[in-house]
Design an enzyme around this catalytic site. Structure first.
Site, short mmCIF file in Angstrom:
data_model
loop_
_atom_site.label_atom_id
_atom_site.label_comp_id
_atom_site.label_asym_id
_atom_site.label_seq_id
_atom_site.Cartn_x
_atom_site.Cartn_y
_atom_site.Cartn_z
NE ARG A 151 -92.73 -24.47 20.80
CZ ARG A 151 -92.01 -24.61 19.67
NH1 ARG A 151 -90.91 -25.37 19.68
NH2 ARG A 151 -92.40 -24.02 18.56
CE1 TYR A 164 -56.53 -35.76 24.03
CE2 TYR A 164 -58.06 -34.86 22.40
CZ TYR A 164 -56.97 -34.70 23.25
OH TYR A 164 -56.31 -33.50 23.28
CE LYS A 188 -87.01 -20.96 15.04
NZ LYS A 188 -88.08 -21.55 15.88
CG MET A 225 -61.55 -27.14 20.80
SD MET A 225 -60.72 -26.16 22.06
CE MET A 225 -61.40 -26.87 23.55
#
EC number: 5.1.1.1
Length: 366
Positions: A133, A258, A36, A306
């Site tokens: 669950r 930053y 998955k 980023m």
């Protein structure tokens, strides 16, 4: 100068090694390999193709589109929808594509029993033994089982399953409780059984039964709280790398990145590596997170951007730094366990692997 941007190197020999180790731990169980979430970020079709050459009995996915992608690329092994189908309209698709489904609630049971199918579907019936669950309530389990056994829409060989919530903790009293309940519910019923996830494969041999369901450990990451991959004799399938693209000398008291979130305590060299949260590197990795560069660990400094991170290369005098533009840095994988990076970023290895973004290059060695 030659610079490589973020690259995930996929080692299929490591994958094969991990399958062998799983077989050693659970020699009497078949393997349902969990693929998955794009095979935990490793590439769904790529990993399925590699595992087709291994002694793996079935593949597990979360969603129908993952199963159909596997069938489209030629996978013929059994594929199990681990969350089951989401609507009655999906049942004919399961039928045509010979997909197995988990049944874990009343709505799924009703839809399957009343469907108009050409051939019976293979069912894995899930009971909730304490995860709370997915799963049928224990007191409903035998009624579900009998209803499925009587239906012409269901193959006769139903697999009985549950899921463990605390198997990564070898001191847990909850896993034996779940196992005891599972045994009490299934001992009198015909059918193969499956309970063990990666952690249970490593630590709870009494849970192995007919099928084991490795996910994280298949990709060479420890599923245990107190062990790393090397201690389990598994190898990382993914090594995330990128290049040093800049370096500069800064003096004591100068800040980096930053928000001036890191200030140099002494004169040093700072390196910039071409990777950031835009590639899936964790935004919350803290100062000190290790990066492997030229055979040594250098610490992350400043905030993750980023597209870039900064590391402290050392060298108290200008020009003392021996690292060069284009040198390859390892962010996790071979030589630097992803388990450790996850701790520095206050997350788990699963999230790091699944967050790899599309712009990261993938290379494959076999």
């Amino acid at each position: 100068m030659s610079v490589r941007t973020a690259t995930a190197a996929i080692d299929l020999q490591a994958l094969a090694h991990n399958v062998i180790q799983i077989k050693k731990l659970a020699p009497h169980s078949q393997i349902l390999a969990v693929l998955k979430a794009n095979a935990y970020g490793h590439g769904l079709e790529r990993i399925a193709e590699a595992l087709a050459e291994q002694d793996v009995g079935a593949f597990g996915v979360a969603r129908l589109d993952e199963a159909l992608a596997l069938r489209a690329c030629g996978v013929v092994k059994p594929i199990v929808l681990m969350e089951g189908f989401f609507s009655p309209q999906e049942l004919p698709v399961l039928d045509v594509n010979n997909l197995h489904t988990v049944i874990h609630n009343q709505e799924q049971l009703d839809a399957l029993l009343t469907a108009d199918l050409q051939t019976p579907v293979k069912v894995w019936l899930k009971v909730d033994t304490g995860m709370h669950r997915l799963g049928v309530e224990p007191e409903q389990f035998r009624d579900f089982y009998q209803a499925l056994k009587k239906s012409s829409n269901v193959q006769d060989d139903i697999v009985l399953m549950s899921h463990l919530s605390c198997a990564d903790d070898v001191e847990s009293k909850y896993t034996p409780t779940q196992l005891s309940l599972f045994n009490s519910l299934t001992d009198v019923l015909a059918g193969q059984k499956t309970l063990a996830n990666s952690a249970a494969i490593c630590a709870w041999p009494d849970t192995h039964f007919d099928w084991v369901r490795p996910g994280l450990m298949l990709y060479g990451v420890s599923p245990m709280q107190d062990k790393v991959a090397d201690e389990l004799n598994i190898q990382p399938v993914m090594t995330l790398k990128s290049s040093l693209i800049a370096k500069r000398f800064i003096r004591k008291g100068e800040s980096v990145g930053y928000g001036a979130a890191w200030i140099a305590e002494q004169d040093t060299h700072i390196g910039v590596i071409a990777i950031g949260y835009g590639d899936g590197y964790p935004r919350h990795a803290s100062n000190g997170t290790p990066v492997l560069l030229n055979g040594r660990r250098v610490p992350l400094v400043g905030r993750v951007s980023m597209d870039m991170i900064n590391v402290d290369l050392g060298g108290a005098a200008e020009g003392e730094c021996a690292d060069n533009i284009g040198d390859i840095a390892t962010l996790w994988g071979a030589g630097l366990g992803i388990e450790e990076i996850a701790q520095w970023a206050t997350t788990i290895p699963y999230e790091l692997l699944c967050n790899i973004t599309r712009r990261v290059n993938m290379t494959v060695s076999s």
